[in-house]
Write a protein that holds these residues in place. Structure first.
Motif, PDB file in Angstrom:
ATOM      1  N   VAL A 342       0.743  -1.137   0.157  1.00  0.00           N
ATOM      2  CA  VAL A 342      -0.088  -0.016  -0.056  1.00  0.00           C
ATOM      3  C   VAL A 342       1.076   1.283  -0.108  1.00  0.00           C
ATOM      4  CG1 VAL A 342      -1.843   1.397   1.254  1.00  0.00           C
ATOM      5  CG2 VAL A 342      -1.837  -1.192   1.155  1.00  0.00           C
ATOM      6  N   ILE A 344       0.611   5.336  -1.316  1.00  0.00           N
ATOM      7  CA  ILE A 344      -0.520   6.517  -1.516  1.00  0.00           C
ATOM      8  C   ILE A 344       0.259   7.503  -1.890  1.00  0.00           C
ATOM      9  CG2 ILE A 344      -2.360   7.666  -0.738  1.00  0.00           C
ATOM     10  CD1 ILE A 344      -2.746   5.577   1.301  1.00  0.00           C
ATOM     11  N   ARG A 349      -4.747  11.933  -0.047  1.00  0.00           N
ATOM     12  CA  ARG A 349      -5.274  10.626  -0.222  1.00  0.00           C
ATOM     13  C   ARG A 349      -4.899   9.650   0.944  1.00  0.00           C
ATOM     14  NH1 ARG A 349      -3.680   9.047  -6.653  1.00  0.00           N
ATOM     15  NH2 ARG A 349      -5.217  10.691  -7.599  1.00  0.00           N
ATOM     16  N   TYR A 353      -7.664   7.644   3.004  1.00  0.00           N
ATOM     17  CA  TYR A 353      -7.661   6.176   3.155  1.00  0.00           C
ATOM     18  C   TYR A 353      -7.781   5.897   4.652  1.00  0.00           C
ATOM     19  CZ  TYR A 353      -5.376   1.614   3.279  1.00  0.00           C
ATOM     20  OH  TYR A 353      -5.115   0.228   3.286  1.00  0.00           O
ATOM     21  N   HIS A 357     -10.693   3.491   5.564  1.00  0.00           N
ATOM     22  CA  HIS A 357     -10.429   1.913   6.077  1.00  0.00           C
ATOM     23  C   HIS A 357     -10.327   2.120   7.719  1.00  0.00           C
ATOM     24  CE1 HIS A 357      -9.048   1.854   1.813  1.00  0.00           C
ATOM     25  NE2 HIS A 357      -8.833   0.612   2.137  1.00  0.00           N
TER      26      HIS A 357
END
Length: 374
Positions: A342, A344, A349, A353, A357
């Protein structure tokens, strides 16, 4: 029993102070937390309970907004403590003492939060944005009465043993009787400073006895002799008797995701609130500066603070250029989704996220909160 122990026993009874000799075993005590994790990190959990805290700073620096945020969190804490204590007493209601205390608790309700708005500028709509419910907080706007009457009322409120937090907004708005009786142009010498000296000396032991926290909001004045030394109204006693002193100032404007903008930006989404700890007696004095994001339409955004802590303090979000790698607090390894790491692009962002999440965000938050008190 020795003469020493005999005197101590007599004074405990005479002064109604069973904890008279508990100073050697006293811990740093409980805190009233901020909603901002960055502020909690800087203060090791918030402002100290049963003590005096002073917020000072220039106009528009975030003092009142931060105080309102503390009121919201205090209301939740006092309600939870009240419910826990009532439940504990109901489980042991076979004794007369437990029944009597339970009846008193149920009649009084949770500890109250009193906001004394001497400036008559409390904005209920903004308070609701920050999470305050109108019916939960008691807001007092005294008329043109002497400072002596207001401070005496504060003492009486503390002695009711029903108030958990009192906010006094603000010290320079207190007008001593000697000033009220004079005409414009006639001067009095240090009348407020002398009054605050007496008030602080009387109030400090009462705060401990009745478990009340006093938050005083103050202003700053220009120092013609040395512009680098902060001067605040009310004399020196407030500085000496406060366990925590914080200086607030307004930082750069920010956009909706926390990016700092130029000072001349029109219509910013909010501002960075900057804080310097002038005095810290309730925790280690090794964290001197703090800041947090305050959005004009939605208030404090904790996920933005958690992301900044994860990047700058804990290394749970690693930055390489414009890319961010998210680290699992449990394993210390970079997160994987569908067999891919992961990563980003861009801080906005990252915030997105965390919002989308909740499992990862909660694990990140739990890890930081477990360590936030040092």
């Amino acid at each position: 029993m020795s003469s020493f122990d005999d005197i101590i026993k007599q004074k405990k009874k005479a002064w109604n102070a069973p904890g008279l000799m508990d100073g050697a075993n006293a811990s740093r005590g409980k805190k009233l937390p901020f909603s901002s994790p960055l502020m909690n990190f800087a203060t090791y959990g918030g402002i100290p309970r049963d003590k005096i805290t002073e917020f000072c700073g220039a106009p528009g620096g975030g003092k009142s907004s931060t105080s309102i945020d503390l009121c919201k969190n205090s209301l939740n804490i006092f309600k939870q403590e009240w419910e826990d204590r009532c439940e504990e007493l109901r489980a042991h209601c076979e004794t007369k003492e437990a029944k009597y205390e339970l009846a008193e608790l149920e009649e009084a309700g949770p500890r109250k939060v009193l906001y004394i708005d001497l400036e008559h500028s409390f904005d209920m709509a903004w308070a609701e944005t920050l999470g305050i419910v109108n019916s939960d907080i008691s807001i007092m706007q005294p008329p043109d009465v002497p400072a002596e009457d207001i401070l005496q009322m504060v003492q009486e409120m503390i002695e009711t043993n029903e108030v958990g937090l009192i906010v006094l907004d603000s010290i320079p708005s207190l007008v001593p009787k000697a000033e009220l009786e004079k005409k414009f142009g006639e001067r009095t010498v240090a009348s407020l400073a002398g009054l605050m000296t007496i008030f602080c000396r009387k109030i400090v032991p009462l705060l401990t006895r009745y478990h009340t926290t006093l938050l005083m909001i103050n202003q700053i004045r220009d120092n013609m002799d040395n512009p680098y030394v902060i001067q605040t109204p009310g004399g020196q006693a407030i500085k000496f008797y406060s366990s925590l002193r914080m200086l607030f100032s307004l930082g750069n404007p920010i956009d909706i995701v926390g990016n700092e903008l130029p000072q001349k930006t029109e219509d910013p989404a909010g501002y960075l609130i900057k804080v310097r700890l002038l005095k810290q007696k309730s925790a280690p004095n090794d964290r001197k500066n703090a800041s947090y994001y305050l959005l004009s339409q939605s208030g404090i955004k904790p996920e933005m603070d958690y992301a900044q802590l994860a990047i700058k303090k804990y290394g749970l979000i690693r930055k390489a250029g414009a890319w961010f790698s998210l680290i699992s607090p449990e394993t210390g390894e970079i997160l994987e989704e569908d067999g891919k790491l992961v990563k980003i692009n861009g801080l906005p962002r990252v915030y997105e996220y965390l919002e989308t999440h909740p499992v990862y965000f909660n694990s990140l938050k739990d890890f930081i909160e477990s360590d936030i008190n040092g």
